[in-house]
Design an enzyme around this catalytic site. Structure first.
Site, PDB file in Angstrom:
ATOM      1  N   LYS A  92     -27.936  56.937   3.057  1.00  0.00           N
ATOM      2  CA  LYS A  92     -28.585  56.055   4.030  1.00  0.00           C
ATOM      3  C   LYS A  92     -28.923  56.800   5.322  1.00  0.00           C
ATOM      4  O   LYS A  92     -29.993  56.587   5.911  1.00  0.00           O
ATOM      5  CB  LYS A  92     -27.694  54.854   4.330  1.00  0.00           C
ATOM      6  CG  LYS A  92     -27.643  53.858   3.191  1.00  0.00           C
ATOM      7  CD  LYS A  92     -26.824  52.649   3.592  1.00  0.00           C
ATOM      8  CE  LYS A  92     -26.909  51.568   2.550  1.00  0.00           C
ATOM      9  NZ  LYS A  92     -26.310  50.307   3.020  1.00  0.00           N
ATOM     10  N   ASP A  93     -28.033  57.663   5.766  1.00  0.00           N
ATOM     11  CA  ASP A  93     -28.281  58.427   6.994  1.00  0.00           C
ATOM     12  C   ASP A  93     -29.460  59.382   6.827  1.00  0.00           C
ATOM     13  O   ASP A  93     -30.276  59.540   7.744  1.00  0.00           O
ATOM     14  CB  ASP A  93     -27.035  59.203   7.411  1.00  0.00           C
ATOM     15  CG  ASP A  93     -25.934  58.315   7.963  1.00  0.00           C
ATOM     16  OD1 ASP A  93     -26.211  57.126   8.226  1.00  0.00           O
ATOM     17  OD2 ASP A  93     -24.802  58.810   8.123  1.00  0.00           O
ATOM     18  N   GLU A 128     -40.781  54.754   5.751  1.00  0.00           N
ATOM     19  CA  GLU A 128     -40.091  53.461   5.853  1.00  0.00           C
ATOM     20  C   GLU A 128     -39.877  52.851   4.472  1.00  0.00           C
ATOM     21  O   GLU A 128     -38.816  52.303   4.175  1.00  0.00           O
ATOM     22  CB  GLU A 128     -40.896  52.495   6.727  1.00  0.00           C
ATOM     23  CG  GLU A 128     -40.803  52.763   8.204  1.00  0.00           C
ATOM     24  CD  GLU A 128     -39.486  52.321   8.819  1.00  0.00           C
ATOM     25  OE1 GLU A 128     -38.594  51.792   8.109  1.00  0.00           O
ATOM     26  OE2 GLU A 128     -39.342  52.511  10.028  1.00  0.00           O
ATOM     27  N   GLU A 144     -31.986  52.519   0.561  1.00  0.00           N
ATOM     28  CA  GLU A 144     -30.938  51.616   1.014  1.00  0.00           C
ATOM     29  C   GLU A 144     -30.653  50.528  -0.018  1.00  0.00           C
ATOM     30  O   GLU A 144     -29.486  50.198  -0.269  1.00  0.00           O
ATOM     31  CB  GLU A 144     -31.312  51.002   2.358  1.00  0.00           C
ATOM     32  CG  GLU A 144     -31.206  51.997   3.496  1.00  0.00           C
ATOM     33  CD  GLU A 144     -31.320  51.343   4.858  1.00  0.00           C
ATOM     34  OE1 GLU A 144     -31.407  50.099   4.940  1.00  0.00           O
ATOM     35  OE2 GLU A 144     -31.314  52.091   5.851  1.00  0.00           O
TER      36      GLU A 144
END
Length: 92
Positions: free
Chosen positions: A57-58, A32, A39
């Protein structure tokens, strides 16, 4: 993570089960954190839409998803042997 730790305390997990649980929680939180950093960096470098920014980002989000799925499987392997006798006794 907090629910898993509480359940582990209630069920009396062994030393190595705690080790696996804590490593699993740490890995999900680390994923995370890395995803958030990716990001933020991508948003800073490419404020508008860019296909490479989307890929970055993906991939970050996919990594979090992968660790979350693995954590569920590990949780099942850790907790089911402790919970199964309780469930069977409750149903009978």
């Amino acid at each position: 993570g907090l629910v898993a730790v509480a359940l582990g305390l209630v069920l009396g997990l062994g030393r190595y089960e705690w080790l696996v649980l804590l490593i699993t929680i740490t890995m999900v939180l680390a994923a995370e954190g890395v995803n958030t950093a990716v990001e933020a960096a991508v948003d800073l470098a490419a404020p508008g839409y860019h296909p490479l920014a989307k890929i970055a980002k993906d991939v970050g989000a996919g990594t979090v998803l992968l660790t979350a799925i693995a954590s569920v499987l590990i949780g099942l392997l850790l907790f089911l042997p402790h919970l199964w006798p309780i469930v069977v006794a409750w149903l009978l």
